[in-house]
Design an enzyme around this catalytic site. Sequence first.
Site, PDB file in Angstrom:
ATOM      1  CE1 TYR A   1      44.877  46.844  -7.460  1.00 13.26           C
ATOM      2  CE2 TYR A   1      44.497  46.663  -9.825  1.00 13.26           C
ATOM      3  CZ  TYR A   1      45.082  47.311  -8.755  1.00 13.26           C
ATOM      4  OH  TYR A   1      45.864  48.422  -8.962  1.00 13.26           O
TER       5      TYR A   1
ATOM      6  CB  THR B   1      52.867  53.765 -13.297  1.00 19.84           C
ATOM      7  OG1 THR B   1      51.803  54.546 -13.848  1.00 19.84           O
ATOM      8  CG2 THR B   1      53.976  54.691 -12.842  1.00 19.84           C
TER       9      THR B   1
ATOM     10  CG  ASP C   1      46.439  46.015   7.793  1.00 24.58           C
ATOM     11  OD1 ASP C   1      45.678  46.715   7.096  1.00 24.58           O
ATOM     12  OD2 ASP C   1      46.561  44.792   7.647  1.00 24.58           O
ATOM     13  CB  VAL C   2      45.034  51.662   6.228  1.00 28.88           C
ATOM     14  CG1 VAL C   2      46.285  52.504   6.327  1.00 28.88           C
ATOM     15  CG2 VAL C   2      44.920  50.979   4.875  1.00 28.88           C
TER      16      VAL C   2
ATOM     17  CE  LYS D   1      43.410  49.919  -6.088  1.00 29.64           C
ATOM     18  NZ  LYS D   1      44.069  50.945  -5.277  1.00 29.64           N
TER      19      LYS D   1
ATOM     20  N   GLY E   1      55.313  46.471   0.211  1.00 29.79           N
ATOM     21  CA  GLY E   1      56.315  47.539   0.172  1.00 29.79           C
ATOM     22  C   GLY E   1      57.498  47.197   1.068  1.00 29.79           C
TER      23      GLY E   1
ATOM     24  CE  LYS F   1      31.947  61.704   8.310  1.00 30.15           C
ATOM     25  NZ  LYS F   1      31.478  61.471   9.446  1.00 30.15           N
TER      26      LYS F   1
ATOM     27  N   GLY G   1      55.553  51.745  -0.721  1.00 32.88           N
ATOM     28  CA  GLY G   1      55.491  50.985  -1.970  1.00 32.88           C
ATOM     29  C   GLY G   1      56.259  51.686  -3.076  1.00 32.88           C
TER      30      GLY G   1
ATOM     31  CG  LEU H   1      49.180  56.042  -3.679  1.00 33.91           C
ATOM     32  CD1 LEU H   1      49.060  57.342  -2.891  1.00 33.91           C
ATOM     33  CD2 LEU H   1      50.470  56.070  -4.489  1.00 33.91           C
TER      34      LEU H   1
END
Length: 315
Positions: free
Chosen positions: A145, A175, A56-57, A149, A36, A105, A10, A73
Amino acid sequence: MKVLVAGGAGFIGSHLCEELIRQGDEIICVDSLLTGSKDNLKNLLGEQKFCFLQHDVIQPLKGDLKIDQIYHLASPASPVDYREHSIETLLVNSIGTYHLLELAKKNTAKFLLASTSECYGDPLEHPQKETYWGNVNPIGPRSCYDESKRFAESMTVEYVRKFDLDARIIRIFNTFGPRMRQNDGRVVPNFLKQAKNGEPLTVYGDGSQTRSFCFVSDLVAGIVKAVNTQETKGEVFNLGNPEEHTILEFAKLIKDLTGSDSRIIFEPLPEDDPKQRKPDITKARKILGWEPKVSLQEALKKTIRALPKIEVVNS
Ligand code: NAD
Ligand code: UDP
């Protein structure tokens, strides 16, 4: 150091990967390419110490990865993107965060969660300190979102409490810089694209809402410090530039710097658009020894110079 950067393809993630490579780290960049692009990694793909994994996490990473640090991120970040990918946003910040925390962990790795100033919602406290709990609409259009978060933050601190994980949270304030997608809908790419094409600059509402804009290199320096400074375990840091501007002032500044004769037009303010936003960065200054260095004008010039066929006229 072996580092995993989730969301590394990204805008911010790719700048972070470049900085970590400069520091000599070995990077596994994991990204689904939802928002991204591999183009963002073109300076890195040839590097021996850089490895890109399209993944894909939301799914756990397979294999026996040995990792010292994880920077999380991965998440759509622009309001247009997270509206379009609302379910993916909820899942990456909840289930995705869970899988990455589990991985940290298992490896006893340091962990950083990239959270957001959106956790403060439409803030009633100004400027926002880390101690402020926020004013978030849990069922509004931004909640996929904001709330996910907030959930990610909650899960991260629980891993610190329960498993003594060495994790910290940063709340990033607006940013910008080179590599933002021109059509990601955020205010900087929108105004720059409009100024460049001679189209009207679309100010939402009357333009009196405020934001504080940080240049990406300053943010990346803060992210790296948050992971590598002692006494940051379990802590939350605002990272952003405290210089506050109205969006109308910002539109005029972009017109000025690009020499554009585009008109400014006013369009409806999106629902739940925060009226004001400015970080209190006292804590980051004190504990991380960090503060932004690049002025807004300089940051905009650097961003404009990175765009094709657009010049800074007023220096
Ligand atoms: P971006 O959209 O450019 O980057 C996000 C990256 O995450 C993309 O490459 C996307 O493909 C990847 N991604 C999304 N879902 C994924 C998944 N399930 N698995 C793997 N990869 C996935 O946005 P950005 O501006 O670079 O933001 C990066 C992070 O910083 C985000 O977590 C965002 O919430 C946070 N943040 C950014 C800002 C900002 O102003 N840019 C402000 C606050 C917070
Ligand atoms: N905005 C605007 N015109 C645009 C895009 C955004 O006036 O073309 C405004 C938006 O309503 C918000 C601010 O600029 O008040 C910042 O929007 P952005 O989407 O960049 O990020 P946000 O801070 O809202 O997450």
